[in-house]
Design an enzyme around this catalytic site. Sequence first.
Site, PDB file in Angstrom:
ATOM      1  N   HIS A  26     -18.165   3.989  -4.591  1.00 28.45           N
ATOM      2  CA  HIS A  26     -18.160   4.220  -5.765  1.00 28.45           C
ATOM      3  C   HIS A  26     -18.483   5.978  -6.255  1.00 28.45           C
ATOM      4  CE1 HIS A  26     -18.990   4.083 -10.131  1.00 28.45           C
ATOM      5  NE2 HIS A  26     -17.938   2.864 -10.639  1.00 28.45           N
ATOM      6  N   ASP A  40     -13.929  -4.108  -8.798  1.00 22.46           N
ATOM      7  CA  ASP A  40     -12.197  -4.774  -8.719  1.00 22.46           C
ATOM      8  C   ASP A  40     -12.062  -5.289  -7.776  1.00 22.46           C
ATOM      9  OD1 ASP A  40     -11.916  -3.368 -10.892  1.00 22.46           O
ATOM     10  OD2 ASP A  40     -11.486  -1.467  -9.798  1.00 22.46           O
TER      11      ASP A  40
HETATM   12  N1  ACO Z   1     -13.195   2.411   2.368  1.00 23.49           N
HETATM   13  C1  ACO Z   1     -13.311   3.381   3.057  1.00 23.49           C
HETATM   14  N2  ACO Z   1     -14.387   4.284   3.481  1.00 23.49           N
HETATM   15  C2  ACO Z   1     -14.376   4.412   2.322  1.00 23.49           C
HETATM   16  C3  ACO Z   1     -14.191   4.016   0.855  1.00 23.49           C
HETATM   17  C4  ACO Z   1     -13.511   3.192   0.885  1.00 23.49           C
HETATM   18  N3  ACO Z   1     -12.770   2.270  -0.029  1.00 23.49           N
HETATM   19  N4  ACO Z   1     -14.398   4.510  -0.146  1.00 23.49           N
HETATM   20  C5  ACO Z   1     -15.653   5.620   0.730  1.00 23.49           C
HETATM   21  N5  ACO Z   1     -15.704   5.393   1.695  1.00 23.49           N
HETATM   22  C6  ACO Z   1     -16.134   6.870   3.006  1.00 23.49           C
HETATM   23  C7  ACO Z   1     -15.233   8.473   2.437  1.00 23.49           C
HETATM   24  O1  ACO Z   1     -14.126   8.259   3.415  1.00 23.49           O
HETATM   25  C8  ACO Z   1     -16.362   9.419   2.421  1.00 23.49           C
HETATM   26  O2  ACO Z   1     -16.146   9.340   4.395  1.00 23.49           O
HETATM   27  P1  ACO Z   1     -17.351  10.703   4.852  1.00 23.49           P
HETATM   28  O3  ACO Z   1     -18.184  10.444   4.569  1.00 23.49           O
HETATM   29  O4  ACO Z   1     -17.401  10.277   6.255  1.00 23.49           O
HETATM   30  O5  ACO Z   1     -16.190  11.755   4.862  1.00 23.49           O
HETATM   31  C9  ACO Z   1     -17.660   8.399   2.040  1.00 23.49           C
HETATM   32  O6  ACO Z   1     -16.977   6.899   2.804  1.00 23.49           O
HETATM   33  C10 ACO Z   1     -17.683   8.548   0.630  1.00 23.49           C
HETATM   34  O7  ACO Z   1     -16.324   8.100  -0.049  1.00 23.49           O
HETATM   35  P2  ACO Z   1     -15.856   9.592  -0.752  1.00 23.49           P
HETATM   36  O8  ACO Z   1     -14.521   9.295  -0.640  1.00 23.49           O
HETATM   37  O9  ACO Z   1     -16.811  10.941  -0.341  1.00 23.49           O
HETATM   38  O10 ACO Z   1     -16.566   9.248  -2.123  1.00 23.49           O
HETATM   39  P3  ACO Z   1     -16.164   9.573  -3.904  1.00 23.49           P
HETATM   40  O11 ACO Z   1     -17.230   9.576  -4.733  1.00 23.49           O
HETATM   41  O12 ACO Z   1     -15.241  10.654  -3.651  1.00 23.49           O
HETATM   42  O13 ACO Z   1     -15.158   8.269  -3.637  1.00 23.49           O
HETATM   43  C11 ACO Z   1     -13.957   6.252  -4.619  1.00 23.49           C
HETATM   44  C12 ACO Z   1     -14.980   7.275  -5.158  1.00 23.49           C
HETATM   45  C13 ACO Z   1     -12.619   6.789  -5.555  1.00 23.49           C
HETATM   46  C14 ACO Z   1     -14.281   4.682  -5.202  1.00 23.49           C
HETATM   47  C15 ACO Z   1     -13.606   5.679  -3.213  1.00 23.49           C
HETATM   48  O14 ACO Z   1     -14.648   5.331  -2.632  1.00 23.49           O
HETATM   49  C16 ACO Z   1     -12.333   5.037  -3.285  1.00 23.49           C
HETATM   50  O15 ACO Z   1     -11.513   5.496  -2.988  1.00 23.49           O
HETATM   51  N6  ACO Z   1     -12.702   3.590  -3.034  1.00 23.49           N
HETATM   52  C17 ACO Z   1     -11.823   2.578  -3.085  1.00 23.49           C
HETATM   53  C18 ACO Z   1     -10.723   2.571  -4.356  1.00 23.49           C
HETATM   54  C19 ACO Z   1     -11.658   1.985  -5.472  1.00 23.49           C
HETATM   55  O16 ACO Z   1     -12.298   0.459  -5.428  1.00 23.49           O
HETATM   56  N7  ACO Z   1     -11.987   2.815  -6.711  1.00 23.49           N
HETATM   57  C20 ACO Z   1     -13.203   1.597  -7.920  1.00 23.49           C
HETATM   58  C21 ACO Z   1     -13.340   2.574  -8.445  1.00 23.49           C
HETATM   59  S1  ACO Z   1     -14.561   1.938  -9.497  1.00 23.49           S
HETATM   60  C22 ACO Z   1     -13.274   1.487 -10.825  1.00 23.49           C
HETATM   61  O17 ACO Z   1     -12.705   2.766 -11.229  1.00 23.49           O
HETATM   62  C23 ACO Z   1     -13.520   0.102 -11.738  1.00 23.49           C
END
Ligand code: ACO
Length: 436
Positions: A313, A371
Amino acid sequence: MKLADNKATLSFSNGTPSIDLPVYQGSVGPDVVDIRKLYGQTGMFTYDPGFLSTASCQSAITYIDGDKGELLYRGYPIEQLATQCDFLETCHLLLYGDLPNTQAKADFTKRVTNHTMVNEQMQFFLRGFRRDAHPMAIMTGLVGALSAFYHDSTDINNPEHREISAIRLIAKMPTLVAMAYKYSVGQPFMYPKNELSYAGNFLHMMFATPCAEYKVSPVLERALDRIFILHADHEQNASTSTVRLCGSSGTNPFAAIAAGVACLWGPAHGGANEACLNMLEDIQRQGGVAKVAEFMEKVKDKNSGVKLMGFGHRVYKNYDPRAKLMQETCKEVLAELGLENDPLFKLAMALEKIALEDDYFVSRKLYPNVDFYSGIVQRAIGIPTGLFTAVFALARTVGWIAQLNEMISDPEYKIGRPRQLFTGSAHREVKPLAKR
Ligand code: ACO
């Protein structure tokens, strides 16, 4: 906004004089540096794609402490609201600033239930869609279309119009989502029944048919109500910011909320519950719990493009408090339906356990978000996967409206107009076609 005792000083290495920027304090949470005069004073913009460090507004509605894993609606912890209040009380809280007393609750409930039907003409509009259209495509269209049906509540600058459009949207969203579902399965639309609760009425419109008596299960009704409460608002997330930006042009509330619905659809946002359930079903098909370790290797491999949906998140760097409540609800619903051994639930628990111990997730502070379990609950209730995000939209509507109305009532509100760092071609001349 309260001015802090300190100020920020911005200095430059090229001899440009430094400038002082005011710092403001909120009631809780990080202070903000006020950069509104930066361009005027320096000719420079700030650069913050994805708004990682930008407060786009001041707001008194929802507070999140991502490190603690705390979520407050108007100061009240989500855990207390989810266990002691119902969704319409939560709507009252978000819209008007406090929980209703008995009389105010009865009045508000009556006002909402008086608006649950939609204009009969809406069904002809709906019938123009293909039967296999994605419910979020339908919802984007139907919510936008409300502005064509309710001309008396489209002036965003008129407080009475804002009030009636708020009530209409909260009241009609369940009806529209249920209509989209009934249309997809070819069953007759079920009219709302106003003696039922908000969640009970939604279950009725979804699962009743004219040919059989439908009895609302109190456990499922409570579970759905909790899903609604947990999704009701979440401060300046992508869809809420979309609603604010869209509404900042003065467009009508229905159009602004339709923009929020469109934004919510994406798998990085509200579409994650659908994507999460699809992910669980995929792993289940490939062998279930036995395949978890293999799947996790793919998630950790940056080249695979695979993410653990329902994890991570932007704001929570701790367990999402909504995920804990949703996990509880999940257990209750599965027990009620005799599905304690549900393989997808077992699979989700196995994934969660591994992820919470794995250094990849621990070091990045990736925890389950709301979720992760909400899809399993919805599926158990009988809601098809494709409809999950529409249910989220139904619940988030009150948050969108509360945020939109807060913005419009703010004397400092202006049309949202971000700037850019331009990296394209500088001025050049058009050559005649034959010379290009
Ligand atoms: N699975 C694997 N790796 C992940 C995940 C995941 N679900 N989420 C983040 N990471 C990793 C990224 O690849 C990144 O790695 P790095 O530092 O080595 O490059 C690090 O964790 C940080 O993640 P970011 O993508 O930079 O974080 P951001 O804040 O931009 O993204 C997001 C947040 C979009 C929610 C992301 O965690 C994601 O895509 N999760 C899966 C989708 C999801 O569950 N979304 C629901 C959000 S809650 C809602 O809307 C109700």
